[in-house]
Design an enzyme around this catalytic site. Structure first.
Site, PDB file in Angstrom:
ATOM      1  N   GLY A 280      55.978  -4.038  29.386  1.00 39.26           N
ATOM      2  CA  GLY A 280      56.122  -2.862  30.236  1.00 39.26           C
ATOM      3  C   GLY A 280      56.456  -1.670  29.369  1.00 39.26           C
TER       4      GLY A 280
ATOM      5  N   GLY B 119      58.983  -1.959  26.133  1.00 43.35           N
ATOM      6  CA  GLY B 119      58.252  -2.802  25.190  1.00 43.35           C
ATOM      7  C   GLY B 119      57.926  -4.170  25.743  1.00 43.35           C
ATOM      8  N   ILE B 120      58.492  -5.230  25.121  1.00 48.10           N
ATOM      9  CA  ILE B 120      58.115  -6.594  25.470  1.00 48.10           C
ATOM     10  C   ILE B 120      59.361  -7.431  25.747  1.00 48.10           C
ATOM     11  CG2 ILE B 120      56.085  -6.413  23.976  1.00 48.10           C
ATOM     12  CD1 ILE B 120      57.538  -8.415  22.078  1.00 48.10           C
TER      13      ILE B 120
ATOM     14  N   ARG C 277      59.240   2.692  33.556  1.00 48.71           N
ATOM     15  CA  ARG C 277      58.163   1.995  32.839  1.00 48.71           C
ATOM     16  C   ARG C 277      57.073   1.573  33.815  1.00 48.71           C
ATOM     17  NH1 ARG C 277      58.138  -2.851  34.763  1.00 48.71           N
ATOM     18  NH2 ARG C 277      60.066  -3.971  35.277  1.00 48.71           N
ATOM     19  N   GLY C 278      55.913   1.270  33.284  1.00 49.02           N
ATOM     20  CA  GLY C 278      54.847   0.734  34.110  1.00 49.02           C
ATOM     21  C   GLY C 278      55.144  -0.698  34.523  1.00 49.02           C
TER      22      GLY C 278
ATOM     23  N   CYS D  81      56.336  -9.672  38.005  1.00 52.54           N
ATOM     24  CA  CYS D  81      55.168  -8.839  37.704  1.00 52.54           C
ATOM     25  C   CYS D  81      54.135  -8.840  38.826  1.00 52.54           C
ATOM     26  CB  CYS D  81      54.531  -9.260  36.381  1.00 52.54           C
ATOM     27  SG  CYS D  81      55.657  -9.156  34.981  1.00 52.54           S
TER      28      CYS D  81
ATOM     29  N   HIS E  92      65.431  -9.778  33.068  1.00 55.46           N
ATOM     30  CA  HIS E  92      65.950  -9.855  31.708  1.00 55.46           C
ATOM     31  C   HIS E  92      67.256 -10.628  31.751  1.00 55.46           C
ATOM     32  CE1 HIS E  92      62.926  -7.227  30.232  1.00 55.46           C
ATOM     33  NE2 HIS E  92      63.416  -6.124  30.773  1.00 55.46           N
TER      34      HIS E  92
ATOM     35  N   GLN F 276      55.775  -3.941  37.520  1.00 54.53           N
ATOM     36  CA  GLN F 276      56.457  -4.271  38.758  1.00 54.53           C
ATOM     37  C   GLN F 276      57.850  -4.831  38.462  1.00 54.53           C
ATOM     38  OE1 GLN F 276      52.606  -6.109  39.350  1.00 54.53           O
ATOM     39  NE2 GLN F 276      52.657  -5.495  41.508  1.00 54.53           N
TER      40      GLN F 276
END
Length: 229
Positions: free
Chosen positions: A161, A172-173, A84-85, A190, A91, A87
């Site tokens: 991301g 997603g989020i 994913r995009g 991030c 989680h 940094q």
């Protein structure tokens, strides 16, 4: 709100099904990643129904394509390097993660607008709890001003991301409901390491909401922006 974007343009075709899934318990990250990849391929290759998947993970860190080794301060939890995009992010329990596998080719093939609509989804969800979330042009995600900490202080309450394969979205989020905020200290979240920028959650802001309440708000605002689920 960005006036140059029409947030209604991501509604899917009226006949297209969309699965809304909520998982109980903690979903291992590798299992979630495998499910996302499989579902995205099925959507692209076979017209499988789109999926929005709400879940929680056990404590872990993920490193996006722009992550720098120096931003991993202490590997307190497993580290997953993903496509994913973005940094580094964290989680864990108490954080509502929403993975979206949407066919953007049919909906709207515009990545900038898609990310802005994800931001808008979070902002509208937060507004249901009387929290003013804001976007920043130079800092991805959704932020909350914290004047009680000092002038110019802001905390991040949600991260974004994404990855797109053949115009099907993945990842997603992540919205902080009631995670252990000390777990973020193992990374530079991030890539933002200025002292006036921190991390917060709904409970940290004094709102003892439940995950079920957040899920209801997310679904309502999703349907306003993306269509029926």
């Amino acid at each position: 709100m960005r006036s140059d974007l029409d947030f209604g343009l991501f509604a899917g075709p009226a006949t297209a099904p969309l699965e809304w899934r909520v998982s109980d318990g903690l979903v291992p990250y590798a299992a979630a990643l495998s499910e996302m990849e499989t579902r995205a391929a099925q959507i692209s290759d076979h017209g499988e129904s789109e999926l929005v998947w709400l879940l929680e993970h056990p404590p872990l860190y993920t490193a996006g394509t722009s992550a720098k080794a120096s931003e991993l301060i202490e590997a307190r939890f497993p580290v997953h390097h993903v496509g994913r995009g973005g940094q580094f992010t964290y989680h864990g329990p108490g954080q509502r993660v929403a993975y979206l596998m949407l066919d953007l080719k049919r909906r709207r093939p515009d990545l900038r607008a898609y990310v802005a609509t994800l931001e808008e989804w979070i902002i509208r969800t937060l507004a249901r709890f009387n929290v003013r979330g804001e976007r920043r042009e130079n800092r991805i995600g959704v932020w909350v001003r914290r004047p009680e900490k000092g002038e110019g202080f802001e905390d991040k309450i949600a991260a974004i991301g994404i990855r797109v394969k053949r115009w099907v979205s993945l990842h997603g989020i992540a919205l902080n409901v009631d995670p252990d905020l000390s777990h973020f200290s193992g990374i530079v979240p991030c890539g933002v390491n200025e002292a006036r920028y921190g991390v917060t959650s709904l409970v940290d802001l004094g709102l003892p909401v439940t995950m079920a309440e957040v899920d209801m708000a997310l679904r309502k605002e999703f349907e306003e922006l993306f269509g029926p689920a």
